[in-house]
Design a protein around this motif. Structure first.
Motif, PDB file in Angstrom:
ATOM      1  N   THR A   6       0.885  -1.210  -0.028  1.00  0.00           N
ATOM      2  CA  THR A   6       0.082   0.071  -0.029  1.00  0.00           C
ATOM      3  C   THR A   6       0.873   1.364  -0.030  1.00  0.00           C
ATOM      4  O   THR A   6       1.845   1.251   0.628  1.00  0.00           O
ATOM      5  CB  THR A   6      -0.768  -0.018   1.307  1.00  0.00           C
ATOM      6  N   ALA A   7       0.520   2.265  -0.802  1.00  0.00           N
ATOM      7  CA  ALA A   7       1.259   3.587  -0.925  1.00  0.00           C
ATOM      8  C   ALA A   7       0.384   4.619  -0.954  1.00  0.00           C
ATOM      9  O   ALA A   7      -0.697   4.540  -1.879  1.00  0.00           O
ATOM     10  CB  ALA A   7       2.273   3.539  -2.144  1.00  0.00           C
ATOM     11  N   ASN A   8       0.659   5.637  -0.288  1.00  0.00           N
ATOM     12  CA  ASN A   8      -0.048   6.734  -0.166  1.00  0.00           C
ATOM     13  C   ASN A   8       0.540   7.727  -1.097  1.00  0.00           C
ATOM     14  O   ASN A   8       1.700   8.318  -0.807  1.00  0.00           O
ATOM     15  CB  ASN A   8      -0.408   7.353   1.162  1.00  0.00           C
ATOM     16  N   LEU A  63      -6.297   1.723  -7.132  1.00  0.00           N
ATOM     17  CA  LEU A  63      -6.130   2.906  -6.895  1.00  0.00           C
ATOM     18  C   LEU A  63      -7.414   3.773  -6.557  1.00  0.00           C
ATOM     19  O   LEU A  63      -8.279   3.688  -7.050  1.00  0.00           O
ATOM     20  CB  LEU A  63      -5.629   3.761  -8.199  1.00  0.00           C
ATOM     21  N   ASP A  64      -7.429   4.226  -5.114  1.00  0.00           N
ATOM     22  CA  ASP A  64      -8.320   4.958  -4.606  1.00  0.00           C
ATOM     23  C   ASP A  64      -8.002   6.338  -4.915  1.00  0.00           C
ATOM     24  O   ASP A  64      -7.103   6.902  -4.099  1.00  0.00           O
ATOM     25  CB  ASP A  64      -8.838   4.555  -3.199  1.00  0.00           C
ATOM     26  N   VAL A  65      -9.030   7.320  -5.345  1.00  0.00           N
ATOM     27  CA  VAL A  65      -8.454   8.676  -5.773  1.00  0.00           C
ATOM     28  C   VAL A  65      -9.238   9.347  -4.845  1.00  0.00           C
ATOM     29  O   VAL A  65     -10.753   9.550  -4.962  1.00  0.00           O
ATOM     30  CB  VAL A  65      -8.913   9.029  -7.356  1.00  0.00           C
ATOM     31  N   ASP A  68      -7.014  14.788  -2.101  1.00  0.00           N
ATOM     32  CA  ASP A  68      -5.675  15.257  -2.083  1.00  0.00           C
ATOM     33  C   ASP A  68      -4.625  13.997  -2.080  1.00  0.00           C
ATOM     34  O   ASP A  68      -3.478  14.097  -1.596  1.00  0.00           O
ATOM     35  CB  ASP A  68      -5.408  16.063  -0.748  1.00  0.00           C
ATOM     36  N   ALA A  69      -4.967  12.921  -2.175  1.00  0.00           N
ATOM     37  CA  ALA A  69      -4.128  11.655  -2.301  1.00  0.00           C
ATOM     38  C   ALA A  69      -4.891  10.364  -3.284  1.00  0.00           C
ATOM     39  O   ALA A  69      -5.972  10.341  -3.407  1.00  0.00           O
ATOM     40  CB  ALA A  69      -3.936  10.920  -0.898  1.00  0.00           C
ATOM     41  N   VAL A  70      -3.818   9.750  -3.610  1.00  0.00           N
ATOM     42  CA  VAL A  70      -4.151   8.389  -4.204  1.00  0.00           C
ATOM     43  C   VAL A  70      -3.646   7.245  -3.556  1.00  0.00           C
ATOM     44  O   VAL A  70      -2.332   7.281  -3.179  1.00  0.00           O
ATOM     45  CB  VAL A  70      -3.568   8.274  -5.977  1.00  0.00           C
ATOM     46  N   ILE A  71      -4.533   6.325  -2.929  1.00  0.00           N
ATOM     47  CA  ILE A  71      -4.077   5.324  -2.199  1.00  0.00           C
ATOM     48  C   ILE A  71      -3.674   3.932  -3.061  1.00  0.00           C
ATOM     49  O   ILE A  71      -4.968   3.388  -3.798  1.00  0.00           O
ATOM     50  CB  ILE A  71      -5.205   5.129  -0.886  1.00  0.00           C
ATOM     51  N   ALA A  72      -2.638   3.400  -3.435  1.00  0.00           N
ATOM     52  CA  ALA A  72      -2.481   2.453  -4.365  1.00  0.00           C
ATOM     53  C   ALA A  72      -2.190   1.187  -3.617  1.00  0.00           C
ATOM     54  O   ALA A  72      -1.412   0.999  -2.584  1.00  0.00           O
ATOM     55  CB  ALA A  72      -1.165   2.939  -5.188  1.00  0.00           C
ATOM     56  N   THR A  73      -2.942   0.187  -3.907  1.00  0.00           N
ATOM     57  CA  THR A  73      -2.760  -1.315  -3.051  1.00  0.00           C
ATOM     58  C   THR A  73      -2.775  -2.248  -4.288  1.00  0.00           C
ATOM     59  O   THR A  73      -3.439  -2.278  -5.336  1.00  0.00           O
ATOM     60  CB  THR A  73      -4.182  -1.559  -2.565  1.00  0.00           C
ATOM     61  N   PHE A  74      -1.379  -2.950  -4.132  1.00  0.00           N
ATOM     62  CA  PHE A  74      -1.204  -3.984  -5.103  1.00  0.00           C
ATOM     63  C   PHE A  74      -1.251  -5.241  -4.101  1.00  0.00           C
ATOM     64  O   PHE A  74      -0.338  -5.423  -3.190  1.00  0.00           O
ATOM     65  CB  PHE A  74       0.169  -3.959  -5.499  1.00  0.00           C
TER      66      PHE A  74
END
Length: 100
Positions: A6-8, A63-65, A68-74
């Protein structure tokens, strides 16, 4: 065992512009894995779901947009789990470039 990355990724674009840029550059996320290619993609509201196929493996990506951020989950399969750190670094490099 599989592993979740997970990356913010912060941005100052607003939800609509971030979503537009993600839509136009989603295939670039596949570069996080050598030989990777996005094979499926779909949107549900402000969430992009896509699949990356690489090395005979399939990664479920999300990718949750937000404003002010995109939360990426792989979701990495077991074979790719040992490379989680390297994949996360590539993701953290590409995401901000896409959202500049």
């Amino acid at each position: 065992m599989s592993e979740t990355i997970t990356a913010n990724i912060p941005h100052q674009l607003g939800r609509e512009e971030a979503r537009r840029r993600i839509a136009g550059g989603m295939d670039g996320f596949a570069d996080a894995i050598p030989g990777g290619a996005v094979t499926e993609k779909r949107w549900e509201d402000d969430t992009a779901f896509f699949t990356i196929e690489a090395l005979g493996q399939r990664l479920a990506c999300r990718l949750d947009v937000t404003e002010d951020a995109v939360i990426a989950t792989f979701e990495l399969p077991t074979l790719l789990a040992p490379f989680a750190g390297a994949i996360r670094r590539k993701l953290e490099q590409y995401g901000p470039k896409l959202l500049r």
